[in-house]
Design an enzyme around this catalytic site. Structure first.
Site, short mmCIF file in Angstrom:
data_model
loop_
_atom_site.label_atom_id
_atom_site.label_comp_id
_atom_site.label_asym_id
_atom_site.label_seq_id
_atom_site.Cartn_x
_atom_site.Cartn_y
_atom_site.Cartn_z
NE ARG A 101 0.79 2.39 0.44
CZ ARG A 101 1.57 2.13 1.49
NH1 ARG A 101 2.88 2.23 1.39
NH2 ARG A 101 1.06 1.76 2.65
CG HIS A 128 7.79 -1.74 1.37
ND1 HIS A 128 8.01 -0.80 0.39
CD2 HIS A 128 7.23 -1.05 2.42
CE1 HIS A 128 7.60 0.39 0.81
NE2 HIS A 128 7.13 0.26 2.02
CD GLN A 131 10.88 1.26 4.91
OE1 GLN A 131 9.96 2.05 4.74
NE2 GLN A 131 11.96 1.58 5.62
CG ASP A 222 6.15 -3.59 9.27
OD1 ASP A 222 5.83 -2.44 9.61
OD2 ASP A 222 5.82 -4.09 8.18
CB CYS A 264 9.36 0.16 7.57
SG CYS A 264 7.88 -0.83 7.79
NE ARG A 292 10.47 4.27 1.35
CZ ARG A 292 9.16 4.07 1.59
NH1 ARG A 292 8.76 3.75 2.82
NH2 ARG A 292 8.27 4.18 0.62
#
Length: 316
Positions: A101, A128, A131, A222, A264, A292
């Protein structure tokens, strides 16, 4: 052949669909896959703090029978000046794969370039993909059990950020129509949009979320404070710009009667979406969050060339 998972656009539709299918199989029968990565070690690097990414990957590694090695910038020489290339070379001698990450996409690409093992993008400032693969799996569960998404339409509303970029790439691969309603100053990366259009993506940019929501099957948003997006912007001014793109009950009513809502996480009720939608019957955010775990397990197995349909250690 082992390979990296850096962006959705790097893979063809058939491979991505198989990963989704494998994730569904792992969700349906988790006990069948408890030793699929037995004896493997996977480094999980976090340059940014994380809840869902850390827990879902760490638990997923354990569930596959492998050992996670969790690292952050404070506990690595990478945070003290060691080059990314040297880190990649050293870790390649110790572990079987790396999930990172990362603060920057450039760092991810550099790590993958010098690593001799698979590298997985757990999030960067550009994209991402894990996700959005979970999001697509959730969309399949509710709207496309046959994994044919061509009849579906999706509205992204808010900031054209890293998650939006992966949605754009997913649209080109999975075939659903995607509209992105964003402020003019927060449009997604032009190059990512252009590439998706060239590859057959049905992408539309809009400035009116209410009009764009009419008849869609999914509305997704988001947080308004994405990675680095507000670093140099006054928060109140930033939020004012995004207010017309908030997901409200009225916006959901513009969508199809059986439309679903995704986010998310983390979610900030009253900012990017109202509580009535987050906690309402159309919200599938907890299924989305759970997925996920499952799709990332499928991604890890794919990267190590140990898919659901194989015995451990046998290449496809």
């Amino acid at each position: 052949m082992m390979q990296a998972f850096l962006d959705i656009a790097d893979y063809d539709t058939a491979t991505l669909t198989q990963i989704i299918r494998d994730g569904m199989a792992m969700k349906a029968n988790p006990d069948d896959h408890l030793s699929r990565l037995a004896g493997k070690s996977i480094a999980l690097i976090f340059e940014k703090p994380s809840t869902r990414t850390r827990v879902s990957f760490e638990v997923g590694v354990y569930q596959l029978g492998a050992s996670p090695v969790v690292l952050d910038s404070k506990s690595m020489q990478l945070g003290r000046g060691e080059t990314i290339a040297d880190t990649a070379r050293a870790l390649s001698r110790y572990v079987d794969a790396i999930m990172i990450r990362a603060n920057s996409h450039a760092a991810l690409v550099e790590l993958a370039k010098h690593a001799e093992i698979p590298v997985i993008n757990g999030l960067t400032d550009r994209s991402h993909p894990c996700q959005v693969m979970a999001d697509v799996m959730t969309l399949a569960e509710y709207k496309a059990p046959d994994l044919d998404f061509s009849h579906l339409s999706v509205l992204w509303t808010g900031d054209g950020n890293n998650v939006a970029h992966s949605w754009i790439e997913a649209s080109a691969r999975f075939g659903f129509a995607l509209t992105l309603a964003t402020p003019a100053s927060m449009r997604p990366d032009e190059g990512i949009v252009t590439n998706a259009l060239k590859e057959g993506g049905r992408i539309t940019l809009a400035d009116d979320a209410f009009a764009a929501a009419k008849g869609v099957d999914l509305i997704v948003t988001d947080t308004w404070a994405s990675m680095g997006s507000t670093a140099d912007v006054d928060k109140s001014a930033h939020d004012d710009i995004l207010t017309p793109f908030r997901v409200t009950s009225a916006l959901m009513k513009q969508a199809a009667s059986d439309a679903i809502f995704m986010h998310c996480l983390p979610v900030y009720r009253g900012n990017e979406v109202v509580a009535e939608v987050v906690d309402g019957p159309q919200s599938v955010i907890w299924d989305e969050a759970e997925n996920r775990l499952h799709v990332q397990k499928a991604i890890m197995c794919h990267c190590m060339d140990i898919g659901v349909g194989q015995d451990r250690g046998v290449s496809r």
